[in-house]
Design a protein around this motif. Structure first.
Motif, PDB file in Angstrom:
ATOM      1  N   THR A 234       0.798  -1.258  -0.092  1.00  0.00           N
ATOM      2  CA  THR A 234      -0.065   0.021  -0.019  1.00  0.00           C
ATOM      3  C   THR A 234       0.909   1.180   0.074  1.00  0.00           C
ATOM      4  O   THR A 234       0.477   2.322  -0.618  1.00  0.00           O
ATOM      5  CB  THR A 234      -0.911   0.039   1.186  1.00  0.00           C
ATOM      6  OG1 THR A 234      -1.717  -1.079   1.176  1.00  0.00           O
ATOM      7  CG2 THR A 234      -1.894   1.456   1.136  1.00  0.00           C
ATOM      8  N   LYS A 235       2.086   1.295   0.816  1.00  0.00           N
ATOM      9  CA  LYS A 235       2.773   2.481   0.869  1.00  0.00           C
ATOM     10  C   LYS A 235       3.463   2.570  -0.454  1.00  0.00           C
ATOM     11  O   LYS A 235       3.546   3.768  -0.782  1.00  0.00           O
ATOM     12  CB  LYS A 235       3.740   2.304   1.966  1.00  0.00           C
ATOM     13  CG  LYS A 235       3.158   2.290   3.456  1.00  0.00           C
ATOM     14  CD  LYS A 235       4.187   2.233   4.641  1.00  0.00           C
ATOM     15  CE  LYS A 235       3.478   2.366   5.842  1.00  0.00           C
ATOM     16  NZ  LYS A 235       4.471   2.401   7.088  1.00  0.00           N
ATOM     17  N   TYR A 237       2.430   1.749  -3.369  1.00  0.00           N
ATOM     18  CA  TYR A 237       1.498   2.235  -4.140  1.00  0.00           C
ATOM     19  C   TYR A 237       1.137   3.720  -3.990  1.00  0.00           C
ATOM     20  O   TYR A 237       1.030   4.596  -4.999  1.00  0.00           O
ATOM     21  CB  TYR A 237       0.210   1.111  -4.126  1.00  0.00           C
ATOM     22  CG  TYR A 237      -0.885   1.970  -5.189  1.00  0.00           C
ATOM     23  CD1 TYR A 237      -0.975   1.819  -6.407  1.00  0.00           C
ATOM     24  CD2 TYR A 237      -2.016   2.656  -4.481  1.00  0.00           C
ATOM     25  CE1 TYR A 237      -2.059   2.283  -7.264  1.00  0.00           C
ATOM     26  CE2 TYR A 237      -3.019   3.158  -5.417  1.00  0.00           C
ATOM     27  CZ  TYR A 237      -2.907   2.789  -6.574  1.00  0.00           C
ATOM     28  OH  TYR A 237      -4.153   3.165  -7.583  1.00  0.00           O
ATOM     29  N   GLN A 238       1.003   4.161  -2.752  1.00  0.00           N
ATOM     30  CA  GLN A 238       0.661   5.445  -2.545  1.00  0.00           C
ATOM     31  C   GLN A 238       1.904   6.350  -2.944  1.00  0.00           C
ATOM     32  O   GLN A 238       1.503   7.410  -3.334  1.00  0.00           O
ATOM     33  CB  GLN A 238       0.324   5.701  -1.090  1.00  0.00           C
ATOM     34  CG  GLN A 238      -0.916   4.973  -0.475  1.00  0.00           C
ATOM     35  CD  GLN A 238      -1.184   5.012   0.748  1.00  0.00           C
ATOM     36  OE1 GLN A 238      -0.155   5.278   1.595  1.00  0.00           O
ATOM     37  NE2 GLN A 238      -2.525   4.814   1.402  1.00  0.00           N
ATOM     38  N   THR A 239       3.101   5.835  -2.828  1.00  0.00           N
ATOM     39  CA  THR A 239       4.017   6.609  -3.284  1.00  0.00           C
ATOM     40  C   THR A 239       4.438   6.747  -4.846  1.00  0.00           C
ATOM     41  O   THR A 239       4.641   7.955  -5.503  1.00  0.00           O
ATOM     42  CB  THR A 239       5.570   5.828  -2.758  1.00  0.00           C
ATOM     43  OG1 THR A 239       5.487   6.010  -1.227  1.00  0.00           O
ATOM     44  CG2 THR A 239       6.948   6.850  -2.946  1.00  0.00           C
ATOM     45  N   GLN A 241       2.110   5.298  -7.225  1.00  0.00           N
ATOM     46  CA  GLN A 241       0.708   5.265  -8.036  1.00  0.00           C
ATOM     47  C   GLN A 241       0.744   4.419  -9.155  1.00  0.00           C
ATOM     48  O   GLN A 241       1.280   3.166  -9.219  1.00  0.00           O
ATOM     49  CB  GLN A 241       0.388   6.829  -8.390  1.00  0.00           C
ATOM     50  CG  GLN A 241       0.033   7.433  -7.200  1.00  0.00           C
ATOM     51  CD  GLN A 241      -1.279   7.192  -6.295  1.00  0.00           C
ATOM     52  OE1 GLN A 241      -2.250   6.787  -6.985  1.00  0.00           O
ATOM     53  NE2 GLN A 241      -1.197   7.144  -5.061  1.00  0.00           N
TER      54      GLN A 241
END
Length: 321
Positions: A234-235, A237-239, A241
């Motif tokens: 998740t982290k 992906y958030q970084t 995208q």
């Protein structure tokens, strides 16, 4: 035992089903409530002060700093501004759970206050904070706690509702799959209902402190370990995208967790750095990067600072082609 394989619906005592937010939850005549995490939603206190729904802090302290990180019990009034804010909240913040109950504000506050602190076997005389209002923790409770404790927790509650999301540890036996990593979904799109099968069989309210056994604590720990690669993915992906596919994020996270013990990696930041390396350098890392392999093999406390600097240079090199 893989805790995801455990049967959540123990002796048909509880059920987990997919529900429609509009037709199943909002349309109910039973009052709808929420418990909101002040840590994950720092603005909630000011939003409550602005909109003034029926609400109460689950901590007794009146200290402003304590209240800023406190959980808040809130009545979700139909077609209100708070309802709209709750519906638009990103499920990936894991900041809110909902439930139906006929009980009043004071009764519910008294009930849930018992679960804000937890006694564990390893430090039996010192309560620790317990975040049951995190949807991931609420789902973990359904797997980790014995049936009697769950029935006590559900006393006066018709059902809990949480958004389906990527980091939920859902037992395979319920045949519901978490939301994919790269899929954006609000609670209005994908909602799970957790409810007791027979509400008339719930035991009376217990006044004793909330405590878990050794086996229950171990189960909580195993579920947290299983969620670790999901948290890392998740982290990542958030970084980044759309710079990488979801499969790449998940593979890098899994490799980081699997290989961390080989390099004495323990902290969350260190795991994230290793996952970042696998993301950019691929599954053959660190064999394909002798400098990084040497840095990881060091026992110097500053090795990670040097690895960060090395990775930044590698990223620039890769970006330039």
């Amino acid at each position: 035992m893989d805790m995801l394989q455990m049967d959540l619906i123990r002796n048909n005592t509880f059920s987990v089903t997919e529900q429609n937010w509009q037709s199943d939850i909002l349309a109910s005549s039973v009052p709808l409530w929420a418990v909101v995490d002040g840590v994950s939603w720092p603005e909630i206190q000011s939003l409550l002060a602005e909109n003034i729904p029926p609400h109460a802090c689950l901590y007794t302290s009146t200290d402003p700093n304590t209240q800023r990180i406190a959980p808040w019990l809130v009545r979700v009034e139909p077609d209100s501004a708070m309802q709209a804010l709750f519906e638009s909240r990103d499920p990936a913040t894991y900041s809110i759970i909902f439930f139906h109950s006929h009980k009043g504000l004071k009764q519910l506050r008294d009930h849930f206050r018992r679960y804000t602190m937890l006694l564990i076997p390893t430090i039996p005389d010192t309560p620790v904070y317990f975040r049951f209002y995190d949807p991931r923790v609420l789902m973990d409770m359904m797997t980790a706690l014995d049936t009697y404790k769950l029935m006590l927790f559900f006393n006066g509650i018709e059902a809990f509702y949480i958004p389906n999301s990527y980091q939920l540890c859902l037992p395979n036996t319920i045949h519901i799959f978490p939301i994919p990593l790269d899929h954006v979904s609000l609670i209005t799109d994908a909602c799970l209902a957790i409810k007791p099968a027979h509400s008339d069989q719930l035991p009376p309210h217990a006044s004793q402190s909330f405590r878990v056994s050794h086996s229950e604590l171990q189960c909580f720990k195993e579920l947290m370990q299983q969620r670790q690669p999901l948290n890392l993915a998740t982290k990542l992906y958030q970084t980044y995208q759309g710079n990488f596919s979801a499969v790449h994020y998940e593979r890098a996270a899994q490799l980081a967790v699997q290989q961390s013990s080989n390099y004495s990696i323990k902290s969350e930041n260190e795991h994230m750095l290793l996952a970042d390396c696998y993301l950019w350098l691929g599954p053959n890392f660190p064999a394909n990067s002798p400098v990084a392999e040497a840095l990881l093999s060091e026992r110097d406390t500053k090795r990670f600072q040097r690895l960060i600097a090395w990775l930044q240079e590698e990223k620039r090199r890769i970006a330039q082609g």
